[in-house]
Scaffold this active site. Sequence first.
Site, short mmCIF file in Angstrom:
data_model
loop_
_atom_site.label_atom_id
_atom_site.label_comp_id
_atom_site.label_asym_id
_atom_site.label_seq_id
_atom_site.Cartn_x
_atom_site.Cartn_y
_atom_site.Cartn_z
N ARG A 18 69.39 52.94 23.08
CA ARG A 18 70.76 52.53 23.46
C ARG A 18 70.81 52.05 24.92
O ARG A 18 71.81 52.27 25.60
CB ARG A 18 71.77 53.66 23.25
CG ARG A 18 71.90 54.18 21.84
CD ARG A 18 72.42 53.11 20.87
NE ARG A 18 72.79 53.68 19.58
CZ ARG A 18 71.98 53.74 18.53
NH1 ARG A 18 70.74 53.29 18.61
NH2 ARG A 18 72.40 54.24 17.39
N SER A 59 79.35 56.09 17.26
CA SER A 59 78.95 57.30 18.00
C SER A 59 79.50 57.23 19.42
O SER A 59 79.24 56.25 20.12
CB SER A 59 77.43 57.42 18.08
OG SER A 59 76.85 57.45 16.81
N GLU A 77 77.94 57.06 24.99
CA GLU A 77 77.30 55.81 24.60
C GLU A 77 78.27 54.64 24.76
O GLU A 77 77.89 53.53 25.12
CB GLU A 77 76.84 55.91 23.13
CG GLU A 77 76.03 54.72 22.68
CD GLU A 77 76.24 54.38 21.22
OE1 GLU A 77 77.18 53.60 20.93
OE2 GLU A 77 75.46 54.86 20.39
P1 FAD Z 1 81.71 44.84 22.82
O1 FAD Z 1 82.28 46.16 22.43
O2 FAD Z 1 82.64 43.67 22.88
O3 FAD Z 1 80.97 44.98 24.23
C1 FAD Z 1 80.09 46.06 24.47
C2 FAD Z 1 79.53 45.90 25.90
O4 FAD Z 1 78.71 44.74 25.94
C3 FAD Z 1 80.60 45.66 26.98
O5 FAD Z 1 80.14 46.24 28.17
C4 FAD Z 1 80.67 44.14 27.11
O6 FAD Z 1 81.08 43.73 28.39
C5 FAD Z 1 79.21 43.76 26.86
N1 FAD Z 1 79.04 42.46 26.19
C6 FAD Z 1 79.43 42.14 24.93
N2 FAD Z 1 79.02 40.89 24.64
C7 FAD Z 1 78.37 40.41 25.74
C8 FAD Z 1 77.74 39.18 26.06
N3 FAD Z 1 77.67 38.16 25.19
N4 FAD Z 1 77.19 39.04 27.29
C9 FAD Z 1 77.23 40.06 28.20
N5 FAD Z 1 77.83 41.24 27.95
C10 FAD Z 1 78.38 41.43 26.72
N6 FAD Z 1 75.82 50.76 17.53
C11 FAD Z 1 74.52 50.99 17.22
O7 FAD Z 1 73.62 50.76 18.05
N7 FAD Z 1 74.16 51.51 16.02
C12 FAD Z 1 75.06 51.80 15.06
O8 FAD Z 1 74.70 52.25 13.98
C13 FAD Z 1 76.44 51.56 15.35
N8 FAD Z 1 77.39 51.87 14.44
C14 FAD Z 1 78.70 51.65 14.72
C15 FAD Z 1 79.66 51.96 13.75
C16 FAD Z 1 81.00 51.74 14.00
C17 FAD Z 1 82.02 52.08 12.93
C18 FAD Z 1 81.41 51.18 15.24
C19 FAD Z 1 82.86 50.90 15.50
C20 FAD Z 1 80.47 50.88 16.21
C21 FAD Z 1 79.10 51.12 15.97
N9 FAD Z 1 78.11 50.83 16.93
C22 FAD Z 1 76.78 51.03 16.62
C23 FAD Z 1 78.48 50.31 18.25
C24 FAD Z 1 78.70 48.77 18.29
O9 FAD Z 1 78.85 48.26 17.00
C25 FAD Z 1 77.53 48.06 18.97
O10 FAD Z 1 77.33 48.56 20.25
C26 FAD Z 1 77.76 46.54 19.04
O11 FAD Z 1 76.58 45.89 19.46
C27 FAD Z 1 78.90 46.16 19.98
O12 FAD Z 1 79.13 44.79 19.84
P2 FAD Z 1 80.46 44.11 20.33
O13 FAD Z 1 80.28 42.63 20.20
O14 FAD Z 1 81.63 44.68 19.65
O15 FAD Z 1 80.44 44.51 21.88
N1 EPU Z 2 75.36 66.07 11.79
C1 EPU Z 2 76.08 67.24 11.64
N2 EPU Z 2 77.42 67.18 11.81
C2 EPU Z 2 78.08 66.03 12.10
C3 EPU Z 2 77.34 64.84 12.26
C4 EPU Z 2 75.96 64.88 12.10
O1 EPU Z 2 75.52 68.29 11.39
O2 EPU Z 2 79.31 66.07 12.20
C5 EPU Z 2 73.90 66.10 11.56
C6 EPU Z 2 73.59 65.43 10.20
O3 EPU Z 2 73.69 66.32 9.16
C7 EPU Z 2 72.19 64.94 10.40
C8 EPU Z 2 72.12 64.65 11.90
O4 EPU Z 2 73.22 65.32 12.52
O5 EPU Z 2 71.28 65.95 10.08
C9 EPU Z 2 72.16 63.16 12.21
O6 EPU Z 2 73.35 62.58 11.68
P1 EPU Z 2 73.43 61.06 11.19
O7 EPU Z 2 72.29 60.74 10.30
O8 EPU Z 2 74.81 60.81 10.70
O9 EPU Z 2 73.16 60.21 12.50
P2 EPU Z 2 73.64 60.40 14.00
O10 EPU Z 2 72.51 60.96 14.80
O11 EPU Z 2 74.93 61.11 14.07
C10 EPU Z 2 72.72 58.07 14.73
C11 EPU Z 2 73.20 56.92 15.57
C12 EPU Z 2 74.10 56.02 14.74
C13 EPU Z 2 73.29 55.47 13.58
C14 EPU Z 2 72.78 56.64 12.72
C15 EPU Z 2 71.83 56.18 11.63
C16 EPU Z 2 73.27 57.61 17.88
C17 EPU Z 2 74.10 58.05 19.03
N3 EPU Z 2 73.91 57.41 16.73
O12 EPU Z 2 73.85 58.85 14.39
O13 EPU Z 2 74.53 54.94 15.56
O14 EPU Z 2 74.06 54.61 12.77
O15 EPU Z 2 72.04 57.56 13.57
O16 EPU Z 2 70.64 55.74 12.18
O17 EPU Z 2 72.06 57.46 18.02
C18 EPU Z 2 76.26 54.25 17.06
O18 EPU Z 2 75.37 54.10 17.91
O19 EPU Z 2 77.47 53.97 17.29
C19 EPU Z 2 75.90 54.75 15.73
C20 EPU Z 2 76.80 54.95 14.77
#
Ligand code: FAD
Ligand code: EPU
Length: 339
Positions: free
Chosen positions: A165, A239, A335
């Site tokens: 991240r 997250s 994050e």
């Molecule tokens: P924004 O929220 O618009 O911006 C994020 C940051 O990047 C800000 O600081 C902004 O200034 C900067 N930025 C954005 N675009 C640019 C650009 N073109 N040039 C320079 N700076 C820029 N993330 C994960 O890694 N893994 C996941 O599994 C994951 N799951 C998610 C699930 C949900 C339901 C949600 C809501 C979010 C999740 N995220 C996850 C976080 C998010 O989706 C990512 O971080 C995504 O890349 C953000 O993209 P965005 O375009 O919305 O960025």
């Molecule tokens: N868990 C709990 N309780 C909870 C949530 C999770 O006990 O309320 C336990 C689960 O049971 C599991 C472990 O924690 O054993 C991990 O949970 P999960 O697989 O849901 O993944 P996570 O670690 O919570 C991370 C990333 C996600 C990504 C998933 C799948 C980070 C900070 N988050 O979540 O990324 O989608 O793994 O790879 O690394 C994001 O960055 O926004 C994001 C959603």
Amino acid sequence: MRISENVSLRSYNSFGIGGQARFFASFTSTDELKRLLENPPLPELPHMILGGGSNILFVHNFFEGILLKNEVKGIEVVREDDEYVYVKAGAGENWHRFVMDCIEHNRAGLENLSLIPGNVGASPMQNIGAYGVEIKDCFHELEAYHLKDHALVTFNNADCEFGYRESVFKRKYKGQFAIISVTYRLSKHPKFNTTYGAIEEELKHMGVHELSIKAISQAVINIRSSKLPNPAEIGNAGSFFKNPTVDAAKYAALKEAFPNIVAYPVANGDYKLAAGWMIEQCGWKGFREGDAGVHARQALVLVNYGNATGDEIYRLSQRVLDSVQEKFGVELEREVNIV
Ligand code: FAD
Ligand code: EPU
């Protein structure tokens, strides 16, 4: 290329936080961005590049500057050899649509990252990751526009200093560049990655006998849809905290005190702890105060049930952070980008 004044923030962040930005404009090319940045009084004001707004928490009611929404579009193949296809995508392309485009053309590498919200331009910002894959695994290069020098700079994989991240764009170059395009190196001969989490179980449940990138993508979509709240229904930014890493000695002490602790071995003998598990153990899962809360199915996700302010969400995150520190002696790091 219109500059609007006093624009509501609500539709520009997946947390659904209200408030206003002093100025707002979108751009579709580096030329447009350059012209915007030359427009007085904009050069003097703070500016922020916005993608899909899915990893941002606005904590102030007013953003005293200009939000610049990146709408640079386009997906094109720039190079091809026996092994790989190099695909360049505009920063303003929707991430999931880009992943779907790769899958339709049988280009492998990003399928485990299906359904992550946001745009292509933000994908290198925090080296997005899920289900055992991070973009650094098939990132080739990006073009970024320096907001002060007005130079277009190319960054290769090593230049970005990707980590969990993390990248240079969140650290030493924070706020300095607008990412304009990202080129991914996608494989013609897929190496399937199904070992993480519930993917194999889901593939079985789906009745998949012959593995494909499309099937993996669908399995990931199914798992994510069942676990994570949809921002269209409940405001959130995924997250809220990172999963913290501790050394082997700290892990051993935690394991003794909390035998059910969820952790994974990582590099150098360290362990990554599941922050969601620790937050749940502190009793936060399903907590709600006013419209700010901790999601009932995933304690790592903070939510806005409607009218929470950014400040309320932020203060809740501080309480969560403090309680994990107190119970486990582990410091969580946010994050989500706090603005
Ligand atoms: P924004 O929220 O618009 O911006 C994020 C940051 O990047 C800000 O600081 C902004 O200034 C900067 N930025 C954005 N675009 C640019 C650009 N073109 N040039 C320079 N700076 C820029 N993330 C994960 O890694 N893994 C996941 O599994 C994951 N799951 C998610 C699930 C949900 C339901 C949600 C809501 C979010 C999740 N995220 C996850 C976080 C998010 O989706 C990512 O971080 C995504 O890349 C953000 O993209 P965005 O375009 O919305 O960025
Ligand atoms: N868990 C709990 N309780 C909870 C949530 C999770 O006990 O309320 C336990 C689960 O049971 C599991 C472990 O924690 O054993 C991990 O949970 P999960 O697989 O849901 O993944 P996570 O670690 O919570 C991370 C990333 C996600 C990504 C998933 C799948 C980070 C900070 N988050 O979540 O990324 O989608 O793994 O790879 O690394 C994001 O960055 O926004 C994001 C959603």
